[in-house]
Design an enzyme around this catalytic site. Structure first.
Site, PDB file in Angstrom:
ATOM      1  N   ASP A 243       0.855  -1.186   0.000  1.00 16.57           N
ATOM      2  CA  ASP A 243       0.000   0.000   0.000  1.00 16.57           C
ATOM      3  C   ASP A 243       0.894   1.241   0.000  1.00 16.57           C
ATOM      4  O   ASP A 243       1.938   1.271   0.650  1.00 16.57           O
ATOM      5  CB  ASP A 243      -0.904   0.014   1.244  1.00 16.57           C
ATOM      6  CG  ASP A 243      -1.896  -1.145   1.223  1.00 16.57           C
ATOM      7  OD1 ASP A 243      -2.173  -1.691   0.133  1.00 16.57           O
ATOM      8  OD2 ASP A 243      -2.390  -1.518   2.312  1.00 16.57           O
ATOM      9  N   HIS A 299       1.280  -7.925  -0.001  1.00 16.81           N
ATOM     10  CA  HIS A 299       0.089  -8.724   0.302  1.00 16.81           C
ATOM     11  C   HIS A 299      -0.806  -8.863  -0.918  1.00 16.81           C
ATOM     12  O   HIS A 299      -0.651  -8.132  -1.893  1.00 16.81           O
ATOM     13  CB  HIS A 299      -0.679  -8.112   1.487  1.00 16.81           C
ATOM     14  CG  HIS A 299      -1.103  -6.681   1.273  1.00 16.81           C
ATOM     15  ND1 HIS A 299      -0.211  -5.616   1.326  1.00 16.81           N
ATOM     16  CD2 HIS A 299      -2.310  -6.123   0.989  1.00 16.81           C
ATOM     17  CE1 HIS A 299      -0.855  -4.489   1.112  1.00 16.81           C
ATOM     18  NE2 HIS A 299      -2.144  -4.761   0.883  1.00 16.81           N
ATOM     19  N   ARG A 309     -16.387 -12.733  -0.085  1.00 11.61           N
ATOM     20  CA  ARG A 309     -15.527 -12.081   0.899  1.00 11.61           C
ATOM     21  C   ARG A 309     -15.610 -10.579   0.746  1.00 11.61           C
ATOM     22  O   ARG A 309     -15.692 -10.063  -0.365  1.00 11.61           O
ATOM     23  CB  ARG A 309     -14.080 -12.559   0.709  1.00 11.61           C
ATOM     24  CG  ARG A 309     -13.104 -11.909   1.623  1.00 11.61           C
ATOM     25  CD  ARG A 309     -11.765 -12.637   1.668  1.00 11.61           C
ATOM     26  NE  ARG A 309     -10.943 -11.962   2.654  1.00 11.61           N
ATOM     27  CZ  ARG A 309     -10.130 -10.949   2.378  1.00 11.61           C
ATOM     28  NH1 ARG A 309     -10.001 -10.511   1.135  1.00 11.61           N
ATOM     29  NH2 ARG A 309      -9.448 -10.359   3.334  1.00 11.61           N
TER      30      ARG A 309
HETATM   31  C1  LIG Z   1      -5.057   6.377  -1.707  1.00  8.12           C
HETATM   32  C2  LIG Z   1      -5.043   5.305  -2.471  1.00  8.12           C
HETATM   33  C3  LIG Z   1      -4.240   4.089  -2.220  1.00  8.12           C
HETATM   34  C4  LIG Z   1      -4.686   3.141  -3.327  1.00  8.12           C
HETATM   35  C5  LIG Z   1      -4.978   4.087  -4.436  1.00  8.12           C
HETATM   36  C6  LIG Z   1      -5.829   5.139  -3.707  1.00  8.12           C
HETATM   37  O1  LIG Z   1      -5.996   6.281  -4.459  1.00  8.12           O
HETATM   38  C7  LIG Z   1      -7.206   4.588  -3.359  1.00  8.12           C
HETATM   39  C8  LIG Z   1      -7.247   3.072  -3.484  1.00  8.12           C
HETATM   40  C9  LIG Z   1      -5.997   2.399  -2.934  1.00  8.12           C
HETATM   41  C10 LIG Z   1      -5.827   1.000  -3.520  1.00  8.12           C
HETATM   42  C11 LIG Z   1      -6.663  -0.074  -2.782  1.00  8.12           C
HETATM   43  C12 LIG Z   1      -6.413  -1.434  -3.458  1.00  8.12           C
HETATM   44  C13 LIG Z   1      -4.917  -1.711  -3.701  1.00  8.12           C
HETATM   45  C14 LIG Z   1      -4.237  -0.465  -4.326  1.00  8.12           C
HETATM   46  C15 LIG Z   1      -2.793  -0.761  -4.710  1.00  8.12           C
HETATM   47  C16 LIG Z   1      -5.103   0.050  -5.455  1.00  8.12           C
HETATM   48  O2  LIG Z   1      -5.027  -0.268  -6.641  1.00  8.12           O
HETATM   49  O3  LIG Z   1      -6.024   0.943  -4.951  1.00  8.12           O
HETATM   50  C17 LIG Z   1      -4.370   0.701  -3.351  1.00  8.12           C
HETATM   51  C18 LIG Z   1      -3.690   2.027  -3.725  1.00  8.12           C
HETATM   52  C19 LIG Z   1      -2.313   2.152  -3.107  1.00  8.12           C
HETATM   53  O4  LIG Z   1      -2.140   1.926  -1.898  1.00  8.12           O
HETATM   54  O5  LIG Z   1      -1.401   2.480  -3.864  1.00  8.12           O
HETATM   55  O1  LIG Z   2      -9.031  -7.621   0.751  1.00  5.44           O
HETATM   56  C1  LIG Z   2      -7.975  -7.670   1.335  1.00  5.44           C
HETATM   57  O2  LIG Z   2      -7.772  -8.440   2.264  1.00  5.44           O
HETATM   58  C2  LIG Z   2      -6.832  -6.789   0.908  1.00  5.44           C
HETATM   59  C3  LIG Z   2      -7.276  -5.434   0.445  1.00  5.44           C
HETATM   60  C4  LIG Z   2      -6.131  -4.548   0.137  1.00  5.44           C
HETATM   61  O3  LIG Z   2      -5.013  -4.979   0.099  1.00  5.44           O
HETATM   62  C5  LIG Z   2      -6.344  -3.117  -0.125  1.00  5.44           C
HETATM   63  O4  LIG Z   2      -7.506  -2.653  -0.167  1.00  5.44           O
HETATM   64  O5  LIG Z   2      -5.335  -2.403  -0.283  1.00  5.44           O
HETATM   65 FE   LIG Z   3      -3.536  -3.401   0.053  1.00  2.00          FE
END
Ligand SMILES: C=C1C[C@]23C[C@@]1(O)CC[C@H]2[C@@]12CCC[C@@](C)(C(=O)O1)[C@H]2[C@@H]3C(=O)O
Ligand SMILES: O=C(O)CCC(=O)C(=O)O
Ligand SMILES: [Fe+2]
Length: 386
Positions: A243, A299, A309
């Protein structure tokens, strides 16, 4: 450089040219969702470390007098832990979960009315990282930054009864606002525990404000849905990533699916859902702030044949204008700063462009040039893409 979280992707829009599926009506996994590189992504298959011993993600009671030490150790060795006695009420966790369920159970054409635009942050759609992979992920997501009001109006358009419409909208928005407020409070507390275990105190982080309340911190709320899948061995819920946050607080329902990789070990470790517990991930910005002492955890989420889920991630970051760089207290001649400074928005833009190479792209030294001093987290180049 964009200065608001909602503008972070303006320079890197994501165009995903795929039709959204009605997951519930699919009997067979479509080719566009079948991952050719089928690896070991089954829960329970690889819950072992490289020495073959069973290992599990630490579970820490926040009321434990040793919490600070335990958290420090968990951050250093795993980059992830679960917390209990965190002060978030069971009702609120149930409410947000049931709101997520209501939202995702809408017909796909309704959800698409609130679709995230290619350059936007908020709304319904595939995970942003989808664009880096040739196959689609067996999941759908809804991201909320700021007020969910407009999106909720698109999802649940005004019907005949003014009274019921107002009541349900107010309830939905109220749950989101309450959840964000409580998560913000918990995130601040966790920040001080995580940083405190590195010897960092309130006077070391000016941007945390005079009382250390992290006023102005920004956050995104991400609701993730992983429908039951007809061919889970060949599908991927959410591909491996770290993240881009300081930290992430994740609530998962009773169905398992979250897996993490521990530094220096092979295989994936399932993070089992524990009733009432929350999962805390170290994100890339905390990795930078800690000068590489705390690895951001790699992860992913896998899917299964019979259970739907849901997970709700609170992605927590610094105020928009704050430059994040290794804390001076953690920098010395023998431990030079490993990263240059970045704002969260800049880093999100970098992630949108470079994905798993984002952290190394802001790195000042590579581990080999550091003469023996290695950053604990060099797995970022190990994420398989495309
Ligand atoms: C603040 C943020 C982190 C994130 C991109 C976002 O703009 C909002 C969604 C977040 C998320 C959640 C799922 C995994 C991830 C890699 C994605 O594609 O969207 C994360 C982004 C991140 O942490 O880079
Ligand atoms: O669904 C999950 O357990 C992981 C979700 C996740 O990695 C994310 O929202 O960044
Ligand atoms: Fe994540």
């Amino acid at each position: 450089m964009p200065s608001r979280l909602s503008d972070a992707f303006k320079s890197h829009p994501v165009h995903i040219h795929h039709k959204h599926l009605d997951f519930n009506s699919v009997q067979e996994l479509p080719d566009s969702y079948a991952w050719s590189q089928v690896d070991d992504h089954y829960p329970n298959c690889h819950d072992v470390d490289s020495f073959g011993a069973s290992e599990s993600v630490p579970i820490i009671d926040l009321a434990d007098p040793n919490a600070l030490k335990l958290i420090g150790h968990a951050c250093k060795t795993w980059g992830v832990f679960q917390v209990t006695k965190h002060g978030i009420s069971k009702n609120l966790l149930d409410d947000i979960e049931s709101l997520g369920r209501t939202l995702f159970s809408l017909p796909v054409q309704d959800k698409l009315k609130a679709a995230r635009s290619p350059e936007g942050v908020s709304g319904y759609g595939f995970a942003r990282i989808s664009s880096f992979f040739p196959k689609l992920m067996w999941s759908e997501g809804f991201t909320i930054v700021g007020s969910p009001h407009d999106h909720f109006r698109q999802l649940w358009p005004h019907d005949h009864s003014e009274f019921w419409y107002c009541l349900t909208q107010t309830m939905h928005v109220g749950i989101i606002e309450e959840y964000k407020k409580e998560m913000n409070r918990l995130a601040g507390k966790l920040m001080w525990l995580m940083l405190g275990s590195l010897g960092i105190s309130k006077s070391d982080i000016k941007w945390a404000g005079p009382k250390g309340e992290f006023k102005g911190a920004t956050a995104a709320l991400q609701l993730n849905s992983y429908p039951a899948c007809p061919d889970p061995d060949r599908a991927m819920g959410l591909a491996a990533h770290t993240d881009s946050t300081l930290l992430t607080i994740l609530h998962q329902n009773t169905t398992s699916g979250l897996q993490v990789q521990r530094e220096g070990t092979a295989g994936w470790v399932t993070v089992p859902p524990i009733h009432g517990a929350l999962v805390i991930n170290v994100g890339d910005l905390l990795h930078i702030l800690s000068n590489g002492m705390y690895p951001s955890v790699l992860h992913r989420a896998v899917v299964n044949r019979s259970c739907h889920r849901l997970s709700i991630a609170y992605l927590y970051g610094p105020p928009e204008s704050v430059q994040i760089s290794p804390l001076s207290r953690l920098v010395s001649r023998s431990h030079p700063p490993l990263y240059r400074s970045v704002t969260w928005n800049e880093y999100l833009g970098t992630k949108a462009k470079h994905f798993n190479k984002a952290l190394s792209s802001v790195r000042l030294f590579s581990p080999v040039t550091l003469n023996g001093f290695a950053d604990v987290n060099d797995h970022h180049n190990r994420v398989k893409v495309g």
